[in-house]
Write a protein that holds these residues in place. Sequence first.
Motif: not given
Lengths: 1014, 115, 222, 309
Positions: B17, B20, B40, B25, B59, B52, B78, B55, B38
């Motif tokens: 993740t 990402v 993760g 997104l 997010v 993660n 997330m 990420a 997501i």
Amino acid sequence: MSDNNQRKIGSVMVIGGGIAGIQASLDLANSGYYVYLVEKSPSIGGVMPQLDKTFPTNDCSMCILSPKLVECGRHFNIEILTNTQVEEVRGEAGNMEVSLIRSPRFVDEDKCVGCGVCAEKCPVKVKDRFNEGLGERKAIYIQYPQAIPLVYQIDKDHCRYFIKGKCRICEKLCKNEAVNFEDTEKRYALKVGSIILAPGFELFDPQLKGEYGYGVYDNVVTSKQFERILSASGPSMGHLERPGDKKEPKKIGFIQCVGSRDLQAGKGYCSSVCCMYAIKEAVVAKEHSGEVEPTIFFMDIRAHGKGFDDYYKRAQEEYGVRFIRCMVSKIVEMPRTKNLRVTYINEEGKPVEEEFDMMVLSGGLTPSEDARALGKRLGIHLNQYGFCETSQFSPLSTSRPGIFVSGVFQGPKDIPETVAQASGSVACASGLLSESRGSMVKGKEYPLETEVKDISPRIGVFVCHCGINIGGVIDVPQVKGYAESLRDVVYAEEGLYVCSQDFQELMKKAISEHNLNRVVVASCSPRTHEPLFQETLRETGLNKYLFEMANIRDQCSWVHMRQKEDATKKAKALVRMAVENARLIQPLDELSLEIKNKALVIGGGLSGMTAALSLADQGYEVYLVEKEAKLGGALHDVYYTLEGDDVQSHLREIMKRVEANPSIHIFKDTMVVDFSGYKGNFETGLMVGPGMFYRKLEHGIVIVATGGEEYKPVGEYMYGEDERVMTQLELEKRIANGVPELSKIDSIVMIQCVGSRTEERPYCSRVCCSEAIKNSLKLKELNPKMHICILYRDIRSYGLMEEYYTLARKKGVKFIRYDLNSKPGVTVEDGALKVDIKDPALGEDLSLSPDLIVLSSAIIPKENDELATLLKVPRTQEGFFLEAHMKLRPVDFGTDGMYVCGLAHSPKLISECISQAYAASARASTILSQERIHVGGVVATVNGDLCAACLTCVRVCPYDVPVINEEGFAEINMAKCQGCGSCASECPAKAIDLQHFRDEQILAKCNALLEGVL
Amino acid sequence: MRLNYPPNVKIIKVPCTGKVDVIHLLHAFERGADGVYIAGCLEGDCHFLRGNLRARKRVEYTKRLLDEIGIGGERLQMYNMSAAQGPRFAEVAREMTERIMTLGPNPIRAKNREP
Amino acid sequence: MIVAERKPLEQISSMIESNSNVLIVGCGECVTVCSAGGKKEVEILASAINMLRSKEGKPIEIRQETLERQCDAEYLEQLRGFIGEYEVVISMACGAGVQFMAEKYKNSLVLPALNTKFIGVTEEQGVWSERCHACGDCKLHLTGGVCPIARCSKSLLNGPCGGSTNGKCEISPDVVCGWQLIIERLSDLGQLEKYEEIIPINDWSTNRDGGPRKVVREDLRL
Amino acid sequence: MKSESRLEQILTKGEFAVTSECGPPRGADAEVIRKKGEVLKGFVDGVNVTDNQTSVVRMSSISSCVILKGLGLNPIMQMVTRDRNRIAIQSDILGAAALGINNILCLTGDHQKFGDHASAKNVFDMDSIQLVQTVKLMRDEGKFLGGEELKGSPKMFIGAAENPFADPFEIRVPRLAKKIAAGVDFIQTQCIYNLPKFEKWMKLVRDRGLHERVHILGGVTPFKSVGMANYMKKSVPGMDVPDELIERMKAAPKEKKAEEGINICIETIKRLREIEGIHGVHIMAIEWEEMVPEIVKRAGLFPRPHIEG
């Protein structure tokens, strides 16, 4: 010609497919040996798949095991022989013939694709042994969803056809005709150079301890059953409920030492892991529901591993797990509520009754009946409990040359020690067979890769029915038709089982006939099948990255079974996405780099020397660097083992072997001063003493074995102030040197946990309990009348050392417990030593006047912070080096090609240091045995023109890979990049792309999925 | 484990993740996705150490951007789960779908549908 | 570097409310490093504007470019071929870049997407802070290497004022008192005696107070 | 004499000086300031007139000073460097002197962030020490900062503030020395509650002989309530209020809180008088000017000495 002159056989048999067997197989196969992995059950994995989480990191057991399972399953040079047992071994080390018996599976391994339709429809339900009898499975089954090999098996004892002669539904349903009711037992023989035993263990049968009511009361379960109850994949899908009435239990009691430390039960040893797994289960239960009140009934908490004591502390302080030091005398079930009334004697000696909703029995580890029988058939010595007998200085060798052992069969131990032993036994086997390395492995020649870079995409799409798994839900012909309509798709086909061997041939033909340069398979899951299809691509001369998978089974047909139309629609979207991505995927060059087949071992103590010797035996040149003027390290201060071995003579022997070995280049008085490179190609600068000249070494791997030392507790318990106060090692030296006054001494007090398990050093030093017992027994030999009193917090004589604890008590050594908050007080009164202590068991104040006080002092790491900085390897708070993964990579550093062993890793016994040193050597050999390594593939690459040298990637990379180069832009070394993509997604200049997952591709996938939405 | 979840949930695979990006997104919403989440690894269990966690921060940032844009940050979530938590995966898929059902379609999509 | 921050989306979108196409131009220097106006931020802004407009049913055509620097004419020249096709240009450079682009393209409406904040440093990944006011007459040799003009909220040359509390500035407990830093540095350097020298009233003519400034190196001119 | 200031004369004579403070109104009503002035008349030797204190806009300090002067008081014009550049500052000094104002207290001024115009641009062309230098330059050398000579130099008695309790403590005395070097004639300190700490500071001041080069007036402010004491402790930058004073305020009966505040204030003044180098007291009875006469009386500082001329 004698057998000895015959060329040794370059293959090894590993017996037992648990984590030890898996690790051993992988290390062997990755260092040039062909492996037969023999497993008596239908699939490999052993006990780990049954566990929920693992201590002390609370990692999901299945998650960490799964990649190893998959790698094992698809390795060219590992042949997994399931349902198979070893009957007999003939021949000698290097040249052995093994007879095997394979019991029938009734399903053809080559034909079954694991689709599971048979089990769906099988009418017979059977108690599921994988779930410890708490759930049900069918009569045709796999043990667990991730099973390797993913092949079903018919349980003959329960199959309706075998019992009643009628049914065969599975046979009718299997479109691949894999079911074979005529399968029979087969006997055959294989030739191997060496054997590694890893048959594992069983849990003690708690029915033998009738007082706990296991098997009688509904809500008394074993610890393994409790693991299944906690597991998300378990019978209750991870809902914490008791088996009797599915109610969520609130008060859960754990009883320790069920079948351990129990002479009556014939188990005089400690199982080493039950304390920790019980604490873990208590913690995980608490995480499931805050309402749970776990209580652990124990004798001593044996949290002797790395990070364990901290875990124990958190269990008490953060999770509120209650610990009661006592033995439970009986359990009675309350008839109406099915709750359990537990009777125990509390620390004050008073009987207490308490009601629990559920009781968990922490069963001990014991070698299985099969393993014992195997040991007998192979003619290896077993001890009274059936564990394989080994010596302290060769902990991995059985009594029969060429046969090595690892894991619990050698003695109770936890997963990391098991994994270390597994790797270690590989080093032993490899040392024996190094001349034949590479002689049995299967290589593969591939055609030259077709150039596709500037050619427009020609995509072939293959859609799988997976029997009825996909075809029964999704309209496969429609999906295939749809695929044909997509841009750049020049060919589409459907198949019953696209992964089957004949379809692979069809696929190859289609690739060459239609000049396909990208392949999309719409089927199950890349997790299990991507390597297979990539292999097919390579056979046709396509780069393996030109493959893309649409997961229309696991992510579509299986999960949208009742929405057939929607599922077909989604399958089309997934195919569209795969095709759009396929249009953009590029062949990735894997750079091939030469390997420097030399090893650097830092530290010339026992671990370093053992690793160096093992590497030399395996055929590698070794640079052994020692800071001091002589080899041997901390071992110079140890004279004998608990078991009675003469340590100094062993040390002299091993030093002699190291010094005499022409492959080992020793640098004494030497410091590491600089370090650079990556796996296969490291460069290290040394300052070599005493002249302090600079020397640069090139090598392929590094093993860090910088060791540890005894903490000198100056200022504690009058150490350093009164010469009658000394450490265990100082006492040991006197005993060994035969200081005559010792035998005249009347009384000795030993104090445990000096400098260990404190605020400053929260870890357990692991060896001090056995050290104290060892020296007590020696003193008792000198003078049986000597009064010896050991003041302890928990006696941690784990494993077989428990016997010596028992012996010490028998010989009259007194053990008195103290608490951290009422430490013993040492004073001198009228020239006499005085020890004051509060005995928590009796609640009384005691005063002792010993002639000597011996402090069981902590083991601390040798000064290593500068080295850690140079090597860029992490350390724990206490200064021990930190491995890549506490459980499954116990001797690897996070950086490839770098390993750690011995006391530098954590306090441990001589035999454990040796096992780890061998393990590091075996892990190193997986790199050193290669001629070249391939790097690249899914790695991050930098577009220097865009790079602003902002350092974001340098800061963000969890592996410290990116650097700003001389030209002023970021550079990412392919050999070091792990391919996580963190840098790419944070680069403010968009100068970094992760190959195979380039932004362009992700956006194209996004567009494809959302096509037509707006 | 073949646990049923709504077919409107479709998965784009990333190696971690941590890969990402904010733009991935946003792009999904730009193209009309009603919701994005997501999945993760559990915190502390990242195979790549802290992907993660990175990420999650991204997010949070993207949620604020979506609020600013008027798409609504609550359409982005997330989740952390392990590979062994099949039921959790299905539960999250359902939870997210329900959340989106309540929120209604992506305003861009809603606008596009207007005659 | 020059540190900047993106303006609120609403402000940017209101600037281009009536336009049907827009060219967004990022800058590859300082504002890339401080994650305000590099290629990545250009992509994010483009995506956000696109969504804002689609949502209102007023689609807008967006082109994205990121130049090496917007403060050099040669790089700005790279827009020549197509800048005229756009009704409006949003520059994601600092104030200098925005103006320079407008100077070079007299017929284009060039709008700022960033608020240019200060000359500063990366304190840690994701945190930037001010260090220099470009006053034109550096005094760091007098003050232990800590600038009283940039670091003191009141730019006092003979601070601290009475508002310094526990080493923090009176304007906020989160702001370190610049003079506290100066005194600590002087004391670490063993130069505390320097503190008692009165720094004379400043000549602000080198600062922006002297009017727009210019640096000329005749030897370098062509 | 540097000026015609009564304060200068009192201090030069070696009398213990008393000054107080008067905040101009937030409006153009001159009566407000007159009323405040009337209360103080005869009890103090000088009245500080604040300059948009805490950055809240009020009637200008100069005009308020003129009004007080009309009442026969001796106004001390406070001037902050926050709002004016050197041109305006010098101009205002000339103007004030022309209007008969002969004391100036040179201050930096609170940051505008605290005031009612937080979005204002601040000036800070110079700092308080440089302002002291500026006034001295104009008065003693008859020059503008630009170097030109001026005609008719402003005869001002120059003061500055000092906070012995602000951080960092190690520069509190050097900072005073800096102000003296710049040419300050008198110092009014921040409110003193922590007497031991103040005494420590004064010791350091005396150790360097600074007390002989400047007149130091100790600042005091009576607590009106426990709330005010707490506020001073927690919210006013650079204020050091010992807990025991707060406890004392708390312990006082409800109707006697204000009286207790006055008591503390008077005790402080009495102790200040004992300290070598303290030449006066500056009573800042914030929005409580009517109490100043009582404080002065009870502290034994009334009547104020008569000054010839």
